[in-house]
Scaffold this active site. Structure first.
Site, PDB file in Angstrom:
ATOM      1  N   THR A 140       0.845  -1.204   0.000  1.00  0.00           N
ATOM      2  CA  THR A 140       0.000   0.000   0.000  1.00  0.00           C
ATOM      3  C   THR A 140       0.875   1.248   0.000  1.00  0.00           C
ATOM      4  O   THR A 140       1.954   1.255   0.611  1.00  0.00           O
ATOM      5  CB  THR A 140      -0.862   0.003   1.282  1.00  0.00           C
ATOM      6  N   ASP A 150       6.272  -4.001  -1.473  1.00  0.00           N
ATOM      7  CA  ASP A 150       5.644  -2.946  -0.679  1.00  0.00           C
ATOM      8  C   ASP A 150       6.647  -1.819  -0.436  1.00  0.00           C
ATOM      9  O   ASP A 150       7.857  -2.014  -0.577  1.00  0.00           O
ATOM     10  CB  ASP A 150       5.154  -3.528   0.663  1.00  0.00           C
ATOM     11  N   ALA A 153       7.950   1.603   2.165  1.00  0.00           N
ATOM     12  CA  ALA A 153       8.309   1.760   3.580  1.00  0.00           C
ATOM     13  C   ALA A 153       8.457   3.244   3.881  1.00  0.00           C
ATOM     14  O   ALA A 153       8.671   4.058   2.980  1.00  0.00           O
ATOM     15  CB  ALA A 153       9.609   1.038   3.894  1.00  0.00           C
ATOM     16  N   GLY A 201       2.753   4.330   7.513  1.00  0.00           N
ATOM     17  CA  GLY A 201       2.391   5.724   7.248  1.00  0.00           C
ATOM     18  C   GLY A 201       1.010   5.821   6.606  1.00  0.00           C
ATOM     19  O   GLY A 201       0.270   6.767   6.828  1.00  0.00           O
ATOM     20  N   GLY A 202       0.665   4.808   5.820  1.00  0.00           N
ATOM     21  CA  GLY A 202      -0.652   4.782   5.183  1.00  0.00           C
ATOM     22  C   GLY A 202      -1.692   4.037   6.015  1.00  0.00           C
ATOM     23  O   GLY A 202      -2.842   3.890   5.597  1.00  0.00           O
ATOM     24  N   GLU A 209      -0.177  -5.492   6.040  1.00  0.00           N
ATOM     25  CA  GLU A 209       1.161  -5.539   5.413  1.00  0.00           C
ATOM     26  C   GLU A 209       2.055  -6.541   6.133  1.00  0.00           C
ATOM     27  O   GLU A 209       2.780  -7.311   5.493  1.00  0.00           O
ATOM     28  CB  GLU A 209       1.794  -4.142   5.440  1.00  0.00           C
TER      29      GLU A 209
HETATM   30  C1  5RP Z   1       1.458   2.046   4.261  1.00  0.00           C
HETATM   31  C2  5RP Z   1       2.924   1.911   4.240  1.00  0.00           C
HETATM   32  C3  5RP Z   1       3.639   2.483   3.063  1.00  0.00           C
HETATM   33  O1  5RP Z   1       4.378   1.481   2.457  1.00  0.00           O
HETATM   34  C4  5RP Z   1       4.550   3.583   3.540  1.00  0.00           C
HETATM   35  O2  5RP Z   1       3.784   4.536   4.269  1.00  0.00           O
HETATM   36  C5  5RP Z   1       5.263   4.266   2.390  1.00  0.00           C
HETATM   37  O3  5RP Z   1       4.348   5.000   1.651  1.00  0.00           O
HETATM   38  P1  5RP Z   1       4.742   5.780   0.337  1.00  0.00           P
HETATM   39  O4  5RP Z   1       5.077   4.770  -0.698  1.00  0.00           O
HETATM   40  O5  5RP Z   1       3.487   6.568   0.011  1.00  0.00           O
HETATM   41  O6  5RP Z   1       5.905   6.686   0.650  1.00  0.00           O
HETATM   42  O7  5RP Z   1       3.547   1.356   5.106  1.00  0.00           O
HETATM   43  O8  5RP Z   1       0.913   1.570   5.461  1.00  0.00           O
END
Ligand code: 5RP
Length: 217
Positions: free
Chosen positions: A27, A80, A82, A95-96, A102
């Site tokens: 995500t 994924d 990070a 963060g999301g 995950e």
């Molecule tokens: C979501 C996550 C994302 O992988 C992480 O927040 C990185 O996000 P982005 O690719 O938008 O920088 O852990 O829960």
């Protein structure tokens, strides 16, 4: 190149790991680039297990079948993003807000390929506030326990996870022992998942950079 270009570069480089079967998909904005790129090679795979409703919708819009994790065996690959990675490929994620699913999909996968722009590589984890998913009734209790551990938890107000829970973002942690802290926070009653991925780190980290994608294993 801006940060989003670097995320896209890392995401496209991860296509090299896509072979066959059902793959795990995470995500976030970097993964969104991966899903868009995956559409061009979707004939190679049967479909995907997704870590969030948002990613599932995007996969389906591209005509990629989304499977329940319970309906498939071990996944060969999980891709994924990070929020931070150290040199051992131990991560902060969430963060999301999708950290629980995950962590489950990462655990169920043989190879975890993490994609990010190069700013996500750090010496010591903790500059990014550590997300902790909590059962709603435990929010204040867990916050007090996290203060005891030296952190400053901030409730991500107005946000509910796909699992119906809340997120505390813990600031001011210098995570010098990621495995120890992951284990410690996991023992707090009411914690569903902590966003440290140290017991199951990434196997491969692809960083987008101005010089082209850089891979760390
Ligand atoms: C979501 C996550 C994302 O992988 C992480 O927040 C990185 O996000 P982005 O690719 O938008 O920088 O852990 O829960």
């Amino acid at each position: 190149m801006n940060q989003d270009d670097l995320k896209k570069q890392a995401a496209e480089a991860a296509l090299d790991y896509v072979e066959s079967g059902v793959i795990g998909v995470g995500t976030g904005s970097t993964v969104n680039h991966f899903i868009d790129a995956l559409a061009s090679v979707k004939h190679r795979i049967e479909g995907a297990v997704s870590s969030s409703e948002v990613s599932s919708e995007r996969l389906k819009r591209h005509g990629i079948q989304v499977f329940d994790l319970n309906a498939v065996g071990e996944l060969a690959l999980y891709v994924d993003g990070a929020d931070e990675s150290n040199g051992q490929l131990e991560l902060i994620k969430g963060g999301g807000g999708a950290l629980t699913r995950e962590k489950i999909v990462a655990a169920a996968s043989r190879t975890f390929v993490c994609i990010a722009d190069e700013s996500k590589l750090v010496e010591v984890l903790g500059g990014f506030p550590l997300p902790v998913e909590v059962i709603p009734m435990a929010r204040s209790y867990v916050a007090r326990e996290l203060v005891q551990l030296g952190g400053t938890p901030v409730w991500r107000e107005g946000f509910v996870t796909d699992n119906g829970n809340l997120i505390l973002d813990v600031q001011n942690l210098e995570i010098t022992d990621p495995k120890g802290l992951e284990q410690r926070i996991n023992t707090i009653a009411g914690v569903v998942t902590v966003g440290i991925f140290a017991w199951r780190p990434a196997d491969v980290l692809i960083l987008g950079s101005a010089q082209g994608p850089r891979t760390i294993k």
